[in-house]
Design an enzyme around this catalytic site. Structure first.
Site, short mmCIF file in Angstrom:
data_model
loop_
_atom_site.label_atom_id
_atom_site.label_comp_id
_atom_site.label_asym_id
_atom_site.label_seq_id
_atom_site.Cartn_x
_atom_site.Cartn_y
_atom_site.Cartn_z
N GLU A 27 0.83 -1.21 0.00
CA GLU A 27 0.00 0.00 0.00
C GLU A 27 0.86 1.26 0.00
O GLU A 27 0.54 2.24 -0.68
CB GLU A 27 -0.92 0.01 1.23
CG GLU A 27 -1.93 -1.13 1.25
CD GLU A 27 -1.43 -2.35 1.98
OE1 GLU A 27 -2.26 -3.09 2.56
OE2 GLU A 27 -0.20 -2.59 1.99
N SER A 143 22.38 -37.04 -8.39
CA SER A 143 21.06 -36.77 -8.95
C SER A 143 21.06 -35.59 -9.89
O SER A 143 20.14 -35.41 -10.68
CB SER A 143 20.06 -36.51 -7.81
OG SER A 143 20.45 -35.35 -7.08
N LEU A 278 12.29 -36.49 1.38
CA LEU A 278 11.08 -36.14 0.62
C LEU A 278 9.90 -36.99 1.05
O LEU A 278 8.79 -36.47 1.27
CB LEU A 278 11.34 -36.32 -0.88
CG LEU A 278 12.36 -35.37 -1.51
CD1 LEU A 278 12.76 -35.87 -2.89
CD2 LEU A 278 11.81 -33.95 -1.59
#
Length: 336
Positions: A27, A143, A278
């Site tokens: 704002e 990975s 995970l």
């Protein structure tokens, strides 16, 4: 991300968003842009304007002083110091207030803030790459070679928005990642976090070697600290911070770990693996979304597709698109 647009009829005279924690709210940015044109105009905001003194002065005071005529807010702020007080202050000043326009879209946009307030932990995104046959690692154990160049670029842009990037100790030692955002204009430098219940993080891994340049934190357990010998002292001397978490069945309690990151002021956390971490986060419902890259290749060996299967099973929304040669799946979870 809280945003604000100030308009006179069909003409936008000011707009802004909350760029950083402690900086001016949306704002204030929009009012500064609008200047005197804000008088009698309408402010459209994605969240109820704050009415208390925090890192910045109350936004409702600035709106009232600007002479704004109407405020259209997408949703009420669930944070107790605000929670309806902003709307009441605006109405008491004679400003028209309308609430509920595009509420669902605003909730998605403000997801990190709402998670922090309601759940007292950061907004959690899971990320991993896998092969068509469900492997998260190559035969060599790394990975980071599964997905392609375009996917890597996408991940670096994602990292640049995070307060923390979390991995397990096996990923830290096996992949030896840097966990930094490279090739992008940095907005944040994420703290690298390793869940290491027994303080097994290698001294010569990339995270420890770069700890004096990039914030690095190891979350361990009391038993790991007592049995580690001089490991804790050595990593601390290398620039790594060590903190003790609650343990569950000998592992770092992920919920406690996330709570500790929240208490450090972290709002967005990316968990990059490995499969054990995970799966643990998914099983406890501690994530808001998952981003999965599926590469068009077959690696062979024992699949780790249970991670993807669990994510899909829990997902409320699933979308997909091509990123280079890979397919990227974005999975949203209803309750984290």
């Amino acid at each position: 991300m809280v945003g604000c647009v100030i308009a006179r009829g069909m003409r936008i005279v000011g707009e802004g968003y909350h760029r950083r924690f402690g900086g001016p709210h949306a704002e204030i940015v929009a009012l500064r842009a609008a200047g005197g044109a804000a008088r009698g105009a309408t402010a459209y905001v994605t969240l109820e304007p704050c009415s208390h003194v925090g890192k910045t002065p109350p936004c409702v005071d600035a709106l009232i002083e600007s002479g704004i005529g109407c405020v259209v807010a997408a949703m009420k702020d669930p944070n107790a110091p605000v929670a309806g007080k902003g709307f009441r202050a605006l109405r008491a000043a004679g400003i028209d207030v309308h609430v509920g326009c595009l509420r669902g879209e605003a909730a998605e946009l403000n997801g990190a803030y709402l998670t922090v307030v309601r759940k007292r932990r950061p907004y959690v995104i899971l990320k991993w790459a896998q092969s068509l046959d469900g492997r998260l690692t190559t035969p060599r154990g790394a990975s980071n070679a599964i997905s392609g160049v375009a996917a890597h670029r996408w991940v670096h842009r994602l990292r640049a928005r995070m307060d923390a990037i979390v991995i397990g100790v096996n990923t830290a030692n096996g992949d030896d990642p840097r966990l930094t955002a490279r090739g992008v204009a940095l907005k944040r430098v994420a703290t690298r976090v390793v869940l290491d219940s027994q303080l097994r993080t290698r001294m010569n891994c990339a995270l420890v070697r770069s700890a004096r340049r990039v914030p690095t934190l190891i979350l361990t357990t009391r038993s790991g600290l007592s049995r580690s010998g001089g490991a804790a002292r050595r990593v601390v001397e290398a620039g790594v911070e060590v903190e003790v978490c609650r343990a569950i069945r000998g592992r770092v309690d992920v919920a406690d770990a996330l709570g500790r990151l929240w208490r450090r002021g972290m709002t967005n956390v990316l968990i990059e693996g490995g499969a054990t971490v995970l799966t643990g986060v998914l099983s406890r419902g501690l994530a808001e979304e998952a981003i999965v890259f599926v590469a068009p290749r077959v690696i062979g060996g024992v699949p780790e597709a249970v991670v993807f299967d669990r994510a899909i099973a829990r997902g409320v929304t699933v979308s997909s698109r091509k990123v280079g040669d890979d397919m990227m799946y974005e999975i949203g979870f209803q309750d984290g």
